[in-house]
Design an enzyme around this catalytic site. Structure first.
Site, PDB file in Angstrom:
ATOM      1  N   THR A  27       0.843  -1.196   0.000  1.00 17.58           N
ATOM      2  CA  THR A  27       0.000   0.000   0.000  1.00 17.58           C
ATOM      3  C   THR A  27       0.879   1.247   0.000  1.00 17.58           C
ATOM      4  O   THR A  27       1.769   1.391   0.838  1.00 17.58           O
ATOM      5  CB  THR A  27      -0.925  -0.014   1.230  1.00 17.58           C
ATOM      6  OG1 THR A  27      -1.873  -1.059   1.062  1.00 17.58           O
ATOM      7  CG2 THR A  27      -1.666   1.305   1.385  1.00 17.58           C
ATOM      8  N   HIS A 177      -7.537 -10.833  -1.048  1.00 15.45           N
ATOM      9  CA  HIS A 177      -6.862 -10.436   0.196  1.00 15.45           C
ATOM     10  C   HIS A 177      -7.618 -11.029   1.378  1.00 15.45           C
ATOM     11  O   HIS A 177      -8.639 -10.502   1.809  1.00 15.45           O
ATOM     12  CB  HIS A 177      -6.802  -8.916   0.304  1.00 15.45           C
ATOM     13  CG  HIS A 177      -5.803  -8.402   1.296  1.00 15.45           C
ATOM     14  ND1 HIS A 177      -5.266  -9.191   2.288  1.00 15.45           N
ATOM     15  CD2 HIS A 177      -5.232  -7.172   1.446  1.00 15.45           C
ATOM     16  CE1 HIS A 177      -4.416  -8.469   3.001  1.00 15.45           C
ATOM     17  NE2 HIS A 177      -4.375  -7.238   2.504  1.00 15.45           N
ATOM     18  N   ASN A 180      -4.101 -10.190   7.133  1.00 20.59           N
ATOM     19  CA  ASN A 180      -3.759  -8.940   7.822  1.00 20.59           C
ATOM     20  C   ASN A 180      -4.914  -8.240   8.535  1.00 20.59           C
ATOM     21  O   ASN A 180      -4.925  -7.020   8.675  1.00 20.59           O
ATOM     22  CB  ASN A 180      -3.091  -7.959   6.849  1.00 20.59           C
ATOM     23  CG  ASN A 180      -1.717  -8.422   6.435  1.00 20.59           C
ATOM     24  OD1 ASN A 180      -1.181  -9.376   6.990  1.00 20.59           O
ATOM     25  ND2 ASN A 180      -1.132  -7.767   5.457  1.00 20.59           N
ATOM     26  N   TYR A 182      -8.081  -7.855   7.710  1.00 15.55           N
ATOM     27  CA  TYR A 182      -9.141  -7.214   6.938  1.00 15.55           C
ATOM     28  C   TYR A 182     -10.370  -8.127   6.907  1.00 15.55           C
ATOM     29  O   TYR A 182     -10.427  -9.136   7.597  1.00 15.55           O
ATOM     30  CB  TYR A 182      -8.609  -6.814   5.564  1.00 15.55           C
ATOM     31  CG  TYR A 182      -7.501  -5.789   5.677  1.00 15.55           C
ATOM     32  CD1 TYR A 182      -7.744  -4.549   6.269  1.00 15.55           C
ATOM     33  CD2 TYR A 182      -6.203  -6.072   5.271  1.00 15.55           C
ATOM     34  CE1 TYR A 182      -6.727  -3.614   6.432  1.00 15.55           C
ATOM     35  CE2 TYR A 182      -5.184  -5.140   5.429  1.00 15.55           C
ATOM     36  CZ  TYR A 182      -5.452  -3.911   6.009  1.00 15.55           C
ATOM     37  OH  TYR A 182      -4.454  -3.000   6.177  1.00 15.55           O
ATOM     38  N   ASN A 237      -3.809  -5.314  12.734  1.00 17.30           N
ATOM     39  CA  ASN A 237      -5.161  -4.766  12.829  1.00 17.30           C
ATOM     40  C   ASN A 237      -5.994  -5.452  13.908  1.00 17.30           C
ATOM     41  O   ASN A 237      -7.216  -5.589  13.779  1.00 17.30           O
ATOM     42  CB  ASN A 237      -5.862  -4.802  11.469  1.00 17.30           C
ATOM     43  CG  ASN A 237      -5.227  -3.839  10.488  1.00 17.30           C
ATOM     44  OD1 ASN A 237      -5.004  -2.671  10.810  1.00 17.30           O
ATOM     45  ND2 ASN A 237      -4.904  -4.316   9.295  1.00 17.30           N
TER      46      ASN A 237
END
Length: 366
Positions: A27, A177, A180, A182, A237
Site C-alpha cells: 500500500t 486479500h 492482515n 481485513y 489490525n
C-alpha cells in the site's frame, strides 16, 4: 553471478514466470482523488519493477465501503479500470506479469471514508485497536457495525465484480486479500467473529466467507488465474484466533478443492517476527498442491534456503522492491541494495516512489 533456484522459471497456471521473485502487495496511498484512480506515477512505479517474476498490486478496494485508508485505489468504477489498464499495458510492454489484489478492509476504516459517512462493517461490532491513515495522518479506527446476513451476498458479488473488472483492465490474474486483519480474516478468526449465524461459531462457519469469496472470484477469473493471501498468526489490525492451526488447515483444504493457482502465506507477524506464534506452515504446504508463495522477512539467503528445502515455490519480497526497482538484477549480481525511506511509504508523489535509482543509474552517477 548466482545460479540459485530463485532465478529459475516457474509455471504458474497458464503463465510462465522468468524467476521466482514476487513483488508483494504494498500500500502506497497515491491514488488520485476523488475517484481513487491509479495515477500516472503508478504506471511508472509498476513498470519499473516488471523484471519481478510476478507483480502483485497494492491492495485495491472492491467498493467504496471496502476502503480503509486515504488515497488507496479501487477497481469498481470505469475510471479505475481505465487507470489500471494504463498500468497493465506498460508492465506488459516491459515483459512483466501482474495480478491485482482484491480488498475489503471491513472494520479497519473511518466514517469519513465510508458511503454517507456510515460506520465501517465487520463480522461483529467490535472496534479494532489501531489506526488508519486519513487526511495525511494516522487516526483511530471508527466503531464498526455488524454486517446483516442479507448483506453478505453483496460483499461476495463485489469481489466477483472486482475480478471481472481486473481482467477488463488487462491483469493476468487476481489475488483475494484474506490476510492482515481485513474483512475476510476478521470473519475467519474467533477474536473478531462472534456471530451465531451461518458465518459464525464453528471453524467451518467462520471460514465460509473467505471460501465463498474465493469460489466466486475463481468462477469469474478462472481458478488458474486466482490466488489468495492469508496470514494465520499475524496480529495486524488487532485480529487473533484461539486455535489458528485447525482453522487454516481447513481453509487451505477448501482452497485446494477450488484449485486456486496459489496460496500466498504471511509467515509470522506481518512486517515483524517470523516466530511470533507457533504454527506449522509445512502443514499448509502439504495440503495445497499448487504454488506456495512464502512471505515475510525474506532476504536472499532465507529465500534460497526455503526454495532448496522445497518449503516454497515462490518468494515474496516487500520493502526491498520499494527501494530497488531492479531487485532481481541486484540479487543476481550480488550488488548492494538501496535503503528504503520509511517516511515516504504512505502518500506523497515521486519522492520515495519512482525515484529510487536502478543499478545502472547508480553506477552511471558514480
Amino acid at each position: 553471478m548466482s545460479t540459485t533456484k530463485l532465478f529459475e522459471p516457474y509455471k504458474l497456471g497458464p503463465i510462465t514466470l522468468p524467476n521466482r521473485l514476487v513483488m508483494a502487495p504494498l500500500t502506497r496511498n497515491r491514488a488520485m482523488p476523488p475517484g481513487m484512480v491509479p495515477s500516472p506515477l503508478a504506471v511508472e512505479y509498476y513498470s519499473q519493477r516488471a523484471s519481478a517474476g510476478l507483480l502483485i498490486t497494492e491492495a485495491t478496494q472492491v467498493s467504496q465501503q471496502g476502503q480503509g485508508y486515504q488515497d488507496t485505489p479501487g477497481i469498481y468504477s470505469k475510471e479505475q479500470v481505465e487507470g489500471w489498464r494504463k498500468v497493465t499495458d506498460r508492465v506488459h510492454e516491459r515483459g512483466g506479469r501482474i495480478f491485482l489484489q482484491l480488498w475489503h478492509v471491513g472494520r479497519v476504516s473511518h466514517t469519513s471514508l465510508q458511503p454517507g459517512g456510515g460506520k465501517p462493517v465487520a463480522p461483529s461490532a467490535i472496534r479494532a485497536k489501531g489506526k488508519t491513515f486519513v487526511n495525511g495522518q494516522f487516526i483511530d479506527i471508527s466503531e464498526p457495525r455488524a454486517l446483516e446476513l442479507s448483506e453478505i451476498p453483496g460483499i461476495i458479488d463485489n469481489f466477483k465484480r472486482g475480478a471481472a473488472n481486473a481482467l477488463a483492465a488487462g491483469f493476468d490474474g487476481v489475488e483475494v486479500h484474506g490476510a492482515n486483519g481485513y474483512l475476510l480474516d476478521q470473519f475467519a478468526k474467533d477474536g473478531t467473529n462472534k456471530r451465531t449465524d451461518a458465518y459464525g461459531g464453528s471453524i467451518e462457519n467462520r471460514a465460509r466467507l473467505m471460501l465463498d469469496v474465493s469460489k466466486a472470484v475463481a468462477a469469474e477469473a478462472g481458478a488458474a488465474r486466482t490466488g489468495i493471501r492469508i496470514s494465520p498468526v499475524t496480529p495486524s489490525n488487532d485480529v487473533s484466533d484461539s486455535n489458528p492451526q485447525p482453522l487454516f488447515d481447513h481453509i487451505v483444504d477448501g482452497l485446494e478443492a477450488l484449485k486456486l493457482v496459489y496460496i500466498h502465506v504471511i509467515e509470522g507477524a506481518t512486517g515483524g517476527p517470523r516466530d511470533n506464534a507457533p504454527f506449522d506452515y509445512a502443514s499448509l504446504r502439504k495440503r495445497f498442491t499448487r504454488a506456495y508463495i512464502a512471505n515475510n522477512g525474506y532476504d536472499f539467503e532465507l529465500a534460497n534456503k526455503q526454495l532448496a528445502a522445497n518449503a516454497a515455490d515462490l518468494i515474496a519480497f516487500g520493502k526491498p522492491f520499494i527501494s530497488n526497482p531492479d531487485l532481481v538484477e541486484r540479487l543476481k549480481k550480488g550488488a548492494p541494495l538501496n535503503a528504503w525511506d520509511k517516511a515516504t511509504f504512505y502518500g506523497g508523489g515521486a519522492k520515495g516512489y519512482t525515484d529510487y535509482p536502478s543499478l545502472e543509474q547508480a553506477e552511471a552517477a558514480e
